[in-house]
Design a protein around this motif. Structure first.
Motif, PDB file in Angstrom:
ATOM      1  N   GLN A 114       0.824  -1.202   0.000  1.00 53.55           N
ATOM      2  CA  GLN A 114       0.000   0.000   0.000  1.00 53.55           C
ATOM      3  C   GLN A 114       0.862   1.256   0.000  1.00 53.55           C
ATOM      4  OE1 GLN A 114      -2.690   0.258   3.284  1.00 53.55           O
ATOM      5  NE2 GLN A 114      -3.636   2.145   2.578  1.00 53.55           N
ATOM      6  N   ARG A 118       1.214   4.022  -3.053  1.00 59.20           N
ATOM      7  CA  ARG A 118       0.939   5.440  -2.824  1.00 59.20           C
ATOM      8  C   ARG A 118       2.115   6.299  -3.290  1.00 59.20           C
ATOM      9  NH1 ARG A 118       0.332   6.124   2.951  1.00 59.20           N
ATOM     10  NH2 ARG A 118      -1.487   4.811   2.683  1.00 59.20           N
ATOM     11  N   GLU A 119       3.339   5.848  -2.979  1.00 56.94           N
ATOM     12  CA  GLU A 119       4.517   6.604  -3.402  1.00 56.94           C
ATOM     13  C   GLU A 119       4.622   6.664  -4.925  1.00 56.94           C
ATOM     14  OE1 GLU A 119       7.011   8.317  -1.778  1.00 56.94           O
ATOM     15  OE2 GLU A 119       5.638   8.179  -0.084  1.00 56.94           O
ATOM     16  N   TRP A 122       2.030   9.241  -6.211  1.00 56.43           N
ATOM     17  CA  TRP A 122       2.480  10.618  -5.968  1.00 56.43           C
ATOM     18  C   TRP A 122       3.640  10.988  -6.875  1.00 56.43           C
ATOM     19  CZ3 TRP A 122      -0.054  14.393  -4.067  1.00 56.43           C
ATOM     20  CH2 TRP A 122      -1.037  14.185  -3.113  1.00 56.43           C
TER      21      TRP A 122
END
Length: 153
Positions: A114, A118-119, A122
């Motif tokens: 997760q 997310r990284e 972004w």
């Protein structure tokens, strides 16, 4: 018939090596004399030529010993790799010498991606946002690189 390969070494480098050998020999002599100052002076004084010859021999042999040791460690590491691939224990030579085994904690081995996901999102958004420019009216306009323009038509 074996051929000897001659290597040219600059005279200045040869002189520097000789000077460094002399300095290292003097340091070793000082260390030996500091160590031997608690022993009867006559005993050490009688053997100074032999001590000097031994120190010169050690100084001459150290590079050969280091080369030999490096080769032995490389061979041992390769053999350890083969044994590791066969048995699955001790992945490095140090682990084998220390009998250090990697033990599982017994928990779940399913990692949670997760945070990584997310990284990545972004990062891709930041790359996309960096391709947008603000004009004087405050409106965002996209700048397309030549590569993207060629792909799009």
């Amino acid at each position: 018939m074996s051929s000897v390969k001659e290597v040219y070494v600059l005279r200045s480098l040869q002189l520097n090596a000789i000077e460094l050998d002399k300095q290292v020999l003097e340091i070793l002599k000082t260390q030996v004399s500091n160590t031997a100052k608690y022993i009867n002076v006559g005993v050490v004084g009688n053997y100074l030529p032999e001590i000097d010859a031994l120190l010169k021999l050690i100084l001459w042999k150290i590079p050969h010993i280091l080369d030999w040791t490096e080769k032995v460690v490389k061979v041992a590491s390769f053999v350890n790799l083969l044994v590791f691939m066969l048995h699955g224990r001790y992945p490095t030579l140090v682990d084998r010498l220390l009998s250090h085994r990697i033990v599982s904690s017994g928990g779940s081995r399913n990692p949670d991606y997760q945070f990584t996901s997310r990284e990545l999102v972004w990062h891709s958004l930041n790359l996309e946002a960096s391709s947008w420019d603000l004009n004087s009216t405050g409106r965002a306009t996209a700048t397309v690189s030549d590569d993207r323009a060629n792909i799009c038509g």
